[in-house]
Write an enzyme that holds these catalytic residues in place. Structure first.
Site, PDB file in Angstrom:
ATOM      1  N   CYS A 134       0.887  -1.145  -0.001  1.00 14.13           N
ATOM      2  CA  CYS A 134       0.009  -0.018  -0.305  1.00 14.13           C
ATOM      3  C   CYS A 134       1.024   1.344  -0.034  1.00 14.13           C
ATOM      4  O   CYS A 134       2.067   1.376  -0.448  1.00 14.13           O
ATOM      5  CB  CYS A 134      -0.747  -0.071   1.247  1.00 14.13           C
ATOM      6  SG  CYS A 134      -2.418   1.228   1.023  1.00 14.13           S
ATOM      7  N   ASP A 203      -3.751   1.138  10.219  1.00 11.61           N
ATOM      8  CA  ASP A 203      -4.890   1.966  10.344  1.00 11.61           C
ATOM      9  C   ASP A 203      -5.205   1.946  11.598  1.00 11.61           C
ATOM     10  O   ASP A 203      -5.854   2.872  12.288  1.00 11.61           O
ATOM     11  CB  ASP A 203      -6.021   1.392   9.337  1.00 11.61           C
ATOM     12  CG  ASP A 203      -5.533   1.891   7.694  1.00 11.61           C
ATOM     13  OD1 ASP A 203      -4.993   0.986   7.049  1.00 11.61           O
ATOM     14  OD2 ASP A 203      -6.130   2.736   7.406  1.00 11.61           O
TER      15      ASP A 203
HETATM   16  C1  RUB Z   1      -3.982   3.009   3.626  1.00 16.19           C
HETATM   17  C2  RUB Z   1      -3.525   2.035   4.340  1.00 16.19           C
HETATM   18  C3  RUB Z   1      -2.031   2.744   5.134  1.00 16.19           C
HETATM   19  C4  RUB Z   1      -2.231   2.819   6.514  1.00 16.19           C
HETATM   20  C5  RUB Z   1      -1.175   3.615   6.972  1.00 16.19           C
HETATM   21  O1  RUB Z   1      -5.303   2.890   3.029  1.00 16.19           O
HETATM   22  O2  RUB Z   1      -3.797   1.028   4.642  1.00 16.19           O
HETATM   23  O3  RUB Z   1      -0.887   1.307   5.251  1.00 16.19           O
HETATM   24  O4  RUB Z   1      -3.322   3.959   6.360  1.00 16.19           O
HETATM   25  O5  RUB Z   1      -0.875   4.629   6.276  1.00 16.19           O
HETATM   26  P1  RUB Z   1      -6.196   3.562   2.084  1.00 16.19           P
HETATM   27  P2  RUB Z   1       0.050   6.192   7.003  1.00 16.19           P
HETATM   28  O6  RUB Z   1      -5.466   3.935   1.056  1.00 16.19           O
HETATM   29  O7  RUB Z   1      -7.371   2.935   1.956  1.00 16.19           O
HETATM   30  O8  RUB Z   1      -6.499   4.829   2.966  1.00 16.19           O
HETATM   31  O9  RUB Z   1       1.124   5.434   7.633  1.00 16.19           O
HETATM   32  O10 RUB Z   1       0.285   7.164   5.908  1.00 16.19           O
HETATM   33  O11 RUB Z   1      -0.814   6.397   8.156  1.00 16.19           O
END
Ligand code: RUB
Length: 330
Positions: A134, A203
């Site tokens: 991701c 998340d």
């Molecule tokens: C984003 C996702 C990321 C976490 C952490 O999912 O799963 O790994 O949110 O991100 P989506 P961060 O694209 O559906 O929002 O470290 O930037 O908070």
């Protein structure tokens, strides 16, 4: 009571819903920014009404996406302070306090991501190949900091269907000059033999150390476990979920089928069911450590982070639980 919120606040809510603003940290910062804009735009004259208006704005923001706990935690950062201090503030003071708390949260969040990089990069050695999934700012902070410290690293990034957040990840890493390879999600096990460690974001981190992250993360953790590859999760402390302490489950967002197939496909094959869960749960057994801005912990120590960071929220939940139990036994 229905309130009129500034168009900018409605736009932020829509941008979170449509994933123009995405990633748990960014969502949290956008949420407090929306509350700040709402507070400063309030035109009424009653403090009590202002509080109701802020609750209304909070509800709208909270309803945008259900999984990342950074969103309710960020809203609670503002609203718990507002509720605690409301009796001692004038309306103007309350408005500027909300703005100040929002700025404070945003500053903390950005610094936390940097700190996670500084703390986590120590787990990467020169010559390592890292796999990520991701697009996580916290995970990228670890990888980019390691590279900036002179470590010679390679990165595999999963494309992350159906929304292809992996493409954002590879562009960011390539721009930094890092040797990066984009792979289909289904090729993870094929490449795992070349990988030294997995670094992903989160998340939500549950009280038992389970991590909710982008769909596919748990499959990657399984493949890593089988190949004895270490799995690190980079997560700010505001991604730990107080609600899970009393056994509440994390809601997994299910997104529209049109993210998976076209409208034409849906029309042509109406009997085919399409499922599109956006997140999954990786059990603590498949996670080596969680890198937070306060240090690296075993997933089993998640409850300690929750006790330290969310004592007030836990007390509140335990109180509600006690009331519920008393009620049930009456
Ligand atoms: C984003 C996702 C990321 C976490 C952490 O999912 O799963 O790994 O949110 O991100 P989506 P961060 O694209 O559906 O929002 O470290 O930037 O908070």
């Amino acid at each position: 009571m229905v309130y009129t919120l500034p168009p900018e606040v409605l736009q932020i809510a829509e941008d979170i819903r449509s994933m123009k603003i995405r990633g748990a940290g960014r969502i949290a910062r956008a949420a407090v920014k929306a509350l700040k804009i709402a507070a400063l735009a309030y035109r009424g004259s009653e403090l009590d009404d202002f509080y109701e208006y802020m609750k209304y704005a909070s509800k709208l923001i909270l309803a945008t996406r259900p999984t990342a706990v950074s969103l309710p935690n960020a809203v609670a950062y503002i609203m718990s302070r507002l509720s605690k201090n409301i009796t001692s503030l004038t309306l103007d003071e309350a408005k500027s306090k909300v703005a100040a708390w929002a700025d404070e949260f945003i500053e903390y969040s950005l610094r936390a991501t940097e700190l996670i990089g500084e703390i986590g990069e120590g787990r990467i050695k020169s010559g390592d190949t890292v796999l990520t999934h991701c697009n996580s700012s916290a995970a990228l902070s670890v990888i980019i900091t390691a590279y900036k410290k002179g470590k010679d690293i390679k990165v595999y990034a999963c494309e992350t269907r159906p929304r292809f957040q992996g493409r954002i990840t590879v562009k960011t890493l390539a721009k930094e000059g890092i040797d990066v390879t984009l792979i289909p999600d289904s090729a993870v096990r094929f490449f795992m033999k070349d990988v030294d460690l997995v670094v992903v974001g989160a998340d939500t981190v549950a009280a038992n150390g389970a991590v909710v992250n982008k769909i596919g993360t748990s499959m990657i953790a399984l493949a890593a476990h089988e190949a004895r590859v270490r799995v690190f999760v980079a997560a700010e402390t505001y991604k730990f979920s107080p609600a899970t302490v009393i056994g509440e489950l994390v809601t997994i967002e299910e997104r529209p089928p049109t993210e998976v197939v076209s409208e034409e496909f849906l029309k042509m094959y109406p009997s085919i069911r399409i499922r599109n869960p956006a997140f999954d749960v990786t059990p603590p057994e498949y996670i080596d450590a969680i890198i937070t801005e306060k240090g690296i912990i075993s997933p089993h120590a998640a409850i300690l982070v929750l006790k330290e960071e969310f004592a007030w929220a836990l007390e509140d939940r335990m109180k509600k639980l006690r009331i519920a139990v008393e009620y049930e036994t009456e």
